[in-house]
Design a protein around this motif. Structure first.
Motif, PDB file in Angstrom:
ATOM      1  N   PRO A 176       0.801  -1.141   0.147  1.00  0.00           N
ATOM      2  CA  PRO A 176       0.000   0.073  -0.027  1.00  0.00           C
ATOM      3  C   PRO A 176       0.671   1.343  -0.064  1.00  0.00           C
ATOM      4  N   GLY A 177       0.130   2.175  -0.628  1.00  0.00           N
ATOM      5  CA  GLY A 177       0.707   3.605  -0.543  1.00  0.00           C
ATOM      6  C   GLY A 177       0.136   4.484   0.588  1.00  0.00           C
ATOM      7  N   PRO A 178      -0.041   5.246   0.568  1.00  0.00           N
ATOM      8  CA  PRO A 178      -0.556   6.076   1.716  1.00  0.00           C
ATOM      9  C   PRO A 178      -2.144   6.165   1.732  1.00  0.00           C
ATOM     10  N   PHE A 179      -2.811   5.412   3.009  1.00  0.00           N
ATOM     11  CA  PHE A 179      -4.083   5.377   3.183  1.00  0.00           C
ATOM     12  C   PHE A 179      -4.452   5.744   4.566  1.00  0.00           C
ATOM     13  N   ARG A 180      -5.761   6.307   4.652  1.00  0.00           N
ATOM     14  CA  ARG A 180      -6.251   6.976   5.904  1.00  0.00           C
ATOM     15  C   ARG A 180      -6.456   5.981   6.867  1.00  0.00           C
TER      16      ARG A 180
END
Length: 274
Positions: A176-180
């Motif tokens: 994953p990249g940036p996830f909330r």
């Protein structure tokens, strides 16, 4: 119906994966270092989800959790190695007291949990999902220790994929990249030795300025992971989100450029043929 064992279910992707799998009717062994943090999560899924303590730095708890999965649900189909945390700071700033515990969790804990689960997974031809990161695709200044841990996960996973293919066990590396999620809020530590020489590259403000502002929807990422687990031919590498895909594309292009630019010199290293 699949039986899952997921580490690090107190928050983030681990918690969301456990809930998503249970909601669709699968059986889930949800684990966390502090089991009290996940006990309430299991209550609505009585009979299909159990909450167990699992500290990945203690191999005995991994063996116990796998045993309970077999005892309760008859076997194990999916292992998700999700537990982990990050350390930010320049390489020179970090100390052994800071980076060694991260490797114990992110790398050695993953290894021991996997080893505990492998006999059960081989019996059913199951799936291993190892949570890596965009940081496992390419290194960046200020994230070197976390990069190194995730690179280790990637290499281990690629080797596992080859070893386990004859048994029908698949490996998926989720990147994953940036996830909330709350990863930046609760799962990041900073090297205590702050050196002004690395002020521009230590990423000390990254978590503070990005936490809660990530574009990635973690539930949509979980949906992709579920699709990969269900697929007949899942990918070994699964970048999640546009940032992770961009990191991978840049890495591939840079790697190819290096190979092409130095091919004639670097390939000519064998002994001369008689």
């Amino acid at each position: 119906m699949k039986t899952w064992l997921i580490t690090g279910c107190s928050s983030g992707f681990g918690r969301r994966l456990a809930l998503a799998a249970a909601r669709r009717g699968d059986q889930v062994v949800a684990t966390a270092r502090d089991v009290k943090a996940i006990e309430e999560m299991a209550i609505p899924f009585s009979g299909r989800m159990i909450a167990l303590p699992l500290d990945v730095t203690d191999p005995a708890t991994a063996r116990s959790a796998v045993g309970r999965a077999i005892e309760t649900f008859g076997g194990l189909d999916v292992l998700v190695n999700n537990a982990g945390y990050g350390l930010f700071g320049a390489i020179e700033e970090g100390t052994a007291e800071e980076y060694r515990p991260m490797f114990e969790v992110n790398v050695f804990g993953l290894i021991e949990t996997t080893r505990a689960a492998l006999p059960a997974l081989r019996r059913r031809g199951g799936t291993i999902v190892n949570m890596s990161s965009g940081a496992g695709i390419a290194g960046s200044g200020g994230g070197g220790y976390y990069n190194a841990a995730k690179f280790a996960v990637e290499g281990l996973s690629e080797a596992l994929a080859g070893e386990l293919a004859p048994f029908g066990v698949r490996v998926v590396i989720a990147e994953p990249g940036p996830f909330r999620t709350d990863f930046l809020g609760r799962s990041i530590t900073l090297a205590a030795n702050e050196m002004p020489e690395y002020a521009a590259s230590s990423r000390r403000n990254y978590a503070e300025t990005n936490d809660g502002n990530q574009a990635g929807d973690p539930d949509r990422a979980v949906s992709v992971i579920l699709q990969a687990v269900d697929a007949q031919n899942p990918p070994l590498h699964l970048p999640l989100g546009p940032v992770a895909h961009a990191i991978a594309e840049r890495k591939l292009a840079a790697f190819r450029a290096d190979i092409d630019a130095w091919r004639d010199v670097s390939i000519d290293t064998d002994f001369d043929k008689p």
